[in-house]
Design a protein around this motif. Structure first.
Motif, PDB file in Angstrom:
ATOM      1  N   VAL B 584       0.806  -1.247  -0.165  1.00 24.01           N
ATOM      2  CA  VAL B 584       0.207   0.064  -0.106  1.00 24.01           C
ATOM      3  C   VAL B 584       0.909   1.279   0.132  1.00 24.01           C
ATOM      4  O   VAL B 584       1.841   1.172   0.636  1.00 24.01           O
ATOM      5  N   GLY B 585       0.618   2.230  -0.724  1.00 24.82           N
ATOM      6  CA  GLY B 585       1.460   3.462  -0.745  1.00 24.82           C
ATOM      7  C   GLY B 585       0.796   4.588  -1.356  1.00 24.82           C
ATOM      8  O   GLY B 585      -0.680   4.495  -1.533  1.00 24.82           O
ATOM      9  N   ALA B 668       5.539  13.586   0.615  1.00 25.75           N
ATOM     10  CA  ALA B 668       5.493  13.356  -0.875  1.00 25.75           C
ATOM     11  C   ALA B 668       5.220  12.063  -1.283  1.00 25.75           C
ATOM     12  O   ALA B 668       4.545  11.727  -2.467  1.00 25.75           O
ATOM     13  N   GLU B 669       5.424  11.015  -0.388  1.00 24.94           N
ATOM     14  CA  GLU B 669       5.533   9.580  -0.956  1.00 24.94           C
ATOM     15  C   GLU B 669       5.541   8.669   0.212  1.00 24.94           C
ATOM     16  O   GLU B 669       6.531   9.025   1.150  1.00 24.94           O
ATOM     17  N   ILE B 670       4.576   7.856   0.200  1.00 26.13           N
ATOM     18  CA  ILE B 670       4.751   6.769   1.252  1.00 26.13           C
ATOM     19  C   ILE B 670       4.738   5.394   0.744  1.00 26.13           C
ATOM     20  O   ILE B 670       4.056   5.057  -0.514  1.00 26.13           O
ATOM     21  N   ASP B 671       5.485   4.406   1.057  1.00 24.41           N
ATOM     22  CA  ASP B 671       5.490   3.188   0.604  1.00 24.41           C
ATOM     23  C   ASP B 671       5.561   2.109   1.776  1.00 24.41           C
ATOM     24  O   ASP B 671       6.375   2.237   2.668  1.00 24.41           O
ATOM     25  N   LEU B 672       4.346   1.475   1.788  1.00 25.17           N
ATOM     26  CA  LEU B 672       4.398   0.362   2.749  1.00 25.17           C
ATOM     27  C   LEU B 672       4.584  -1.092   2.052  1.00 25.17           C
ATOM     28  O   LEU B 672       3.511  -1.473   1.400  1.00 25.17           O
ATOM     29  N   ASN B 673       5.725  -1.604   2.031  1.00 25.82           N
ATOM     30  CA  ASN B 673       5.768  -2.963   1.328  1.00 25.82           C
ATOM     31  C   ASN B 673       6.824  -3.827   1.858  1.00 25.82           C
ATOM     32  O   ASN B 673       8.305  -3.260   1.989  1.00 25.82           O
ATOM     33  N   PRO B 674       6.735  -4.920   2.181  1.00 23.92           N
ATOM     34  CA  PRO B 674       5.572  -5.512   2.089  1.00 23.92           C
ATOM     35  C   PRO B 674       4.262  -5.388   3.205  1.00 23.92           C
ATOM     36  O   PRO B 674       4.853  -4.967   4.445  1.00 23.92           O
ATOM     37  N   VAL B 675       2.975  -5.454   3.011  1.00 22.41           N
ATOM     38  CA  VAL B 675       1.989  -5.485   3.975  1.00 22.41           C
ATOM     39  C   VAL B 675       1.589  -7.093   4.069  1.00 22.41           C
ATOM     40  O   VAL B 675       1.233  -7.595   3.208  1.00 22.41           O
TER      41      VAL B 675
END
Lengths: 697, 697
Positions: B584-585, B668-675
């Protein structure tokens, strides 16, 4: 076969001189079109149709006609055919319906009877349930539909399983600047089928390309083999793609459906151009009348900026490379017009130029470029005012295309009546997207043909075939499928390597040092096809104790959850080293014979269906092309700094499985899943194999 | 805005009485079409054009016109605008080109100047670099292209960024039985943009639906918001989809390109009908003039068996359900014809029936059925002979469609001239596939509109917003992005849960019992964005010793392979329980503002790009729709006996990330990986987070 298309004489059986029946119409059509074949009618009543004599019976005919066309009730056919046989007529077209397409059970016998009579007399026949043959070379039109105008014979051959579709193609092609030459409607193809006609058209000197509409293949494997060596383009519209359509096709013509994926696979393999619908088929014919697009470097010239943007989108979507024009190109362009400078880019927006002679010169300069494989021209214009200039320009373009041996697709954007008029004389397209799609068909065909012609030979595979056949015969005799351990043994005979695997009944059966831990253990049972569903698989067992525990755990799981499943032993296997999961398998397809499948394995197999099918056997080049066509191909190439995978080992496995299915048709299905693909040079690991035998009940 | 479309008077500035320039043509067009607006010309030379007086300057005009149309060199515009302002003209259309579309640097100043003058006087203006407005209600045609015939005003509104495309739409729609009402070409949309006109058309009582051609969005977020509450269908053709096209669009009109995925996402969210090309747009207009297809149960009637098969293929491809007809339907049919029995199936092959009155009755019976949401008719016919019957039939069908409030798509298969003629009066399609695609547009629009209208409210998210804002301000001040541990802290403030994570500098920093082993350890460094690339991640460490070893291994890996990377500590984290990997990002999109993205994670992310984008914030329903649209949706639902996954927890995460990006534009940017998504009810696990701040250089 030639006699069907070029008879000297033909009798229409069932053409009534009085009633306006279908046979009557057929004779009228041919008279009106000034058909170059001697015609006779035959019906229960003597008479005349538009100057053609209708005879009462075969003996009265003044000669033995080359072809007899039947358009009578189905029940009358056997006697008529018998009569033909006796009189020496050897070519028959049966247009009558009321056979297996109508009702399977009662009419199978009728078809059987007809086949036997034909065989007895050496009669070749087309149909039944078709509209026969059209050959514009002779203005011969056998269909019982209205034909109004004769056409100069063109060089496109058509084979259609549906009479309606075939007829529509004949009507539509001339509206698209394409002259059809011959058409055959194969109907139920009880005797002569699409492959026979494909062979004929591939040999026919008056035919340059073949359009085929099919709802099913009669002899899929033969069709494939014929296509594989074709030097002419074959354009295939294959409908009846899914079970829903299959039930309708059955009632329509007796069609045998093939898995649509196999059709896609064989088309790629044999460079057959598969099209989605009639419109795409016509686009394909149009673009393939021009030289092939032998690369993906495209020059786009556009009279409208908006359409240039749309074209660039389409180019990106279809993988075309809008190469920058060289400096020298613009230098030459500057000698052509002086007033304005157009932005030096590709697509070239011609918005400021209004001079058709300059358009033609720019087109020539673009076609000349070594950097360019083909050209697209967006021709936005005002109808009437620019009509004549347009036609002159398109005529010039036609010569340029021949001169520079590259294709040029013109998207015409003007009013519909003008477009319609223009399309009759020039192979133009009605939108930039349609033009890009056409060029893509040409480029794709060129690429696939090159791949096909370079497919090479199968590699020499070391098979212990006699031993393998012996074992397979055993399973057939016992009427059972091999268990997991037996599958592994079988496939080892075919040169496949598996992780070390030992069959035991209890932990103590395992000799010390026989395997290295950790191991996996799997239940062996002829009743459990999905071992994991009954808790029959345990992975990563670190030592003997864990193994012993796992065995009793499996036994209790089975007795608790699947008491009917017998425990016939256990397979102890060393754990495979980690690798990317793929799968390889294959089966005997009812239409195409042995086919091989490969793709990405693991849980995503069912989600993304990222797999490729080919007709077996396959060469290493073909196997590699299967992998290259996968979305997962970047994984095999090595991505984000990861090492590339052992594509060669995977390729070899695909070839072996394919060869095995060819050599051992007793095997109905093979499934190797997972196949762990290691880094390049490190090979693959196989742990699981499933084989289903072809067991007749 | 209404004044632009319904002015009482208009002056064309730059219309020469002598030279046949573009302004001259504009006046000629309007005179020829009998435009219901008082017209004046204005140029340096006094005179007359087709009875319309051309004045030398603004003061000479007999009235203050409602609209001034400029078609003069760009450089003259500022003075002319100033003049308009002084004289009280408040509506201006600037068709002149030579602005930012031509050369950015030198002309930006010119555009700036024009904007300022307009602002000073409260002038609203369209353009520059456009072809202005067409309103068939008044026969008002501002474009400098030739208009030959007047049309009765229709109810379709058009907004086009390209004048060429807009003009072509106007020409093409009437050839497709569609009457356009109004068109505006927005050009460089320096002041009034597509969103303004969209709002106008949505309110305009004379407009039923809006077709929009865009190469870029001026105010993407406002366009989205406007579309979100639209009750009329909006059909969007958005070109300029990729970097290749973007460079052309720039030179064409000054277009701002948006990531194409975001456009797809917002269209789905706002029930905007996105079409691929002009042909699809016209199909959409045609089918949406009929009642909506409020389900996917289709009845197909076909005059040709082959086309029935093709239609069934297309139905399967586009997800239509060919429901079996009820017994009662065939009973009623049997009262209509007696001679032959047609096979009781869907598609219904009408091959044996040749009676247009019966066709109409069967159509009515099919439309009547509760089991059916729409009907498709394959109309294969001989031109001329059946022309009149066809027209009567299509006319009747039109009434039936209104009567039963369901759509009926007719595929016409006959010769091209006949088709063309028919298409002018009836909304027919040229192939079964085209008809199926049109019905699919209608059904999809109905589905998305229902989803959109039921999107609901955002859930109440517990955010410690002031605390969060404080921390974010800190990073902005320090001009740096947060490290991994800081990201986790930040996101905890926003209500996200992570696995237990502790920052240490050496193994001994870790208090006993602070975490449960096994753990992972990750390098903290502001220089290493991809920690794993420098060997900075170690997983599955079973105990303290292993942890200590891992730390020194990371230190030596960094000093060996990336000596420039500073070691700013380590993050020790408990290993997340196993789960399906998603991600999710989100980010601040330059055109659409905050957007949220979710999809399948792991190594397949880059291969299959199985993800969905929406404009933030999103409601739980919208977040669920994102997941439902993924290929991987079956994995979330639970496949092959596996437990369904915790969709609710994943949905909640998506909503939170979206809300966060809205509330905190500094991110500016969010990166949730892995969920890691666990079984239903067991939630999700987060271990990694990456946040980039909006740092101005």
């Amino acid at each position: 076969m030639r006699t069907f298309f070029y008879p000297e004489s033909m009798v229409v059986v069932g053409a009534s001189p009085r009633k306006k029946n279908l046979g009557h119409l057929i004779i009228l059509n041919n008279v009106r079109l000034d058909c170059k074949v001697r015609l006779y009618g035959l019906s229960s009543e003597e008479g005349e149709i538009a100057g053609i004599h209708v005879y009462k019976d075969f003996p009265s005919l003044p000669e033995i006609p080359d072809v007899a066309l039947f358009i009578t009730p189905a029940a009358a056919i056997p006697d008529l055919l018998e009569e033909c046989g006796k009189r020496g007529i050897r070519h028959v077209v049966i247009e009558s319906s009321g056979f297996s397409e109508f009702s399977r059970d009662e009419n199978d016998a009728l078809e059987e009877k007809i086949l036997k009579i034909a065989e007895r007399y050496g009669i070749r026949f087309v149909g039944p349930n078709c509209i026969g043959i059209v050959n514009y070379d002779l203005n011969l039109v056998m269909p019982f539909l209205l034909y109004k105008k004769s056409l100069p014979g063109g060089r496109v051959g058509m084979i259609s399983q549906s009479g309606g579709l075939g007829h529509i193609y004949l009507e539509t092609l001339p509206e698209n600047a394409v002259r059809p030459g011959k058409m055959v409607s194969v109907g139920n193809k009880l005797q002569i089928d699409e492959t026979d006609f494909l062979q004929y058209f591939l040999e026919d000197e008056a035919t340059d390309m073949v359009v085929v509409y099919l709802e099913g293949f009669k002899r899929g494997r033969d069709f494939f083999r014929t296509a594989l060596s074709a030097s002419k383009p074959i354009i295939l519209q294959k409908s009846n793609r899914n079970p829903l359509s299959a039930s309708i096709a059955r009632s329509h013509t007796a069609a045998l459906s093939a898995s649509d994926d196999v059709v896609d696979g064989f088309c790629r393999q044999a460079a057959v151009i598969r099209v989605e619908d009639e419109q795409e088929a016509i686009s394909a014919v149009k673009i393939l009348q021009q030289p092939l697009m032998r690369g993906r470097r495209l020059a786009v010239l556009s009279r409208s900026g908006g359409h240039a943007v749309i074209t660039a989108d389409a180019c990106s979507q279809y993988g075309f490379d809008l190469v920058p024009f060289p400096e020298s190109f613009f230098e030459r362009l500057n000698t052509l017009y002086t007033r304005r400078v157009i932005a030096p880019q590709n697509p070239l927006d011609l918005g400021e130029i209004f001079d058709y002679r300059i358009y033609a010169r720019i087109m020539e300069e673009a076609l000349k470029l070594d950097e360019v494989d083909g050209v697209l021209f967006n021709h936005v214009y005002q109808s009437h005012y620019e009509s004549d200039m347009s036609k002159t320009f398109l005529g010039e373009l036609d010569s340029l295309v021949r001169k520079y041996n590259k294709p040029a697709a013109v998207a015409v954007i003007t009013d519909a009546a003008e477009t319609l008029e223009l399309m009759k004389s020039f192979p133009v397209y009605t939108s930039p997207l349609a033009a890009v799609k056409a060029l893509n068909l040409s480029a794709t065909y060129a690429e696939r043909k090159e791949l096909r012609d370079a497919r090479g030979e199968g590699n020499a595979l070391s098979f212990a075939l006699p031993e393998l056949q012996g074992r397979l015969a055993g399973f057939i005799e016992e009427k059972r499928h091999p268990l997991a351990d037996e599958c592994i043994d079988l496939l080892r005979t075919a040169g496949l390597s598996f992780v070390r695997s030992i069959k035991i009944n209890q932990a103590s059966d395992l000799e010390a040092g026989a395997v290295s831990f950790p191991v996996a253990v799997k239940l062996l049972s002829s009743q459990a096809s999905h071992k994991s569903d009954v808790g029959g698989v345990r992975l990563n067992l670190p030592d003997r104790d864990a193994l012993a525990q796992a065995l009793s755990a499996i036994r209790s799981s089975v007795s608790e959850h699947a008491p009917g499943v017998s425990v016939e032993g256990f397979l102890v296997q060393e754990m495979a080293p980690e690798g990317q999961e793929f799968f390889v398998g294959g089966r005997q397809d009812p239409v195409f014979g042995p086919v091989v499948v490969a793709g990405l394995g693991g849980i995503f197999l069912e989600i993304f269906r990222d797999s490729a099918v080919r007709i077996a056997p396959v060469t290493p080049n073909e196997a590699r092309d299967m992998l290259r066509g996968l979305h997962a191909w970047p994984i095999l190439q090595g991505r984000r700094g990861q090492a590339p995978r052992d594509v060669e080992a995977l390729t070899d496995l695909i070839c072996r499985v394919a060869a095995l299915l060819v050599d051992a048709p007793q095997i109905a299905e093979i499934d190797l899943n997972p196949v762990f693909v290691h880094a390049a040079g490190r090979g693959i690991s196989l742990a699981d194999a499933r084989i289903l035998m072809s067991l007749k009940d």
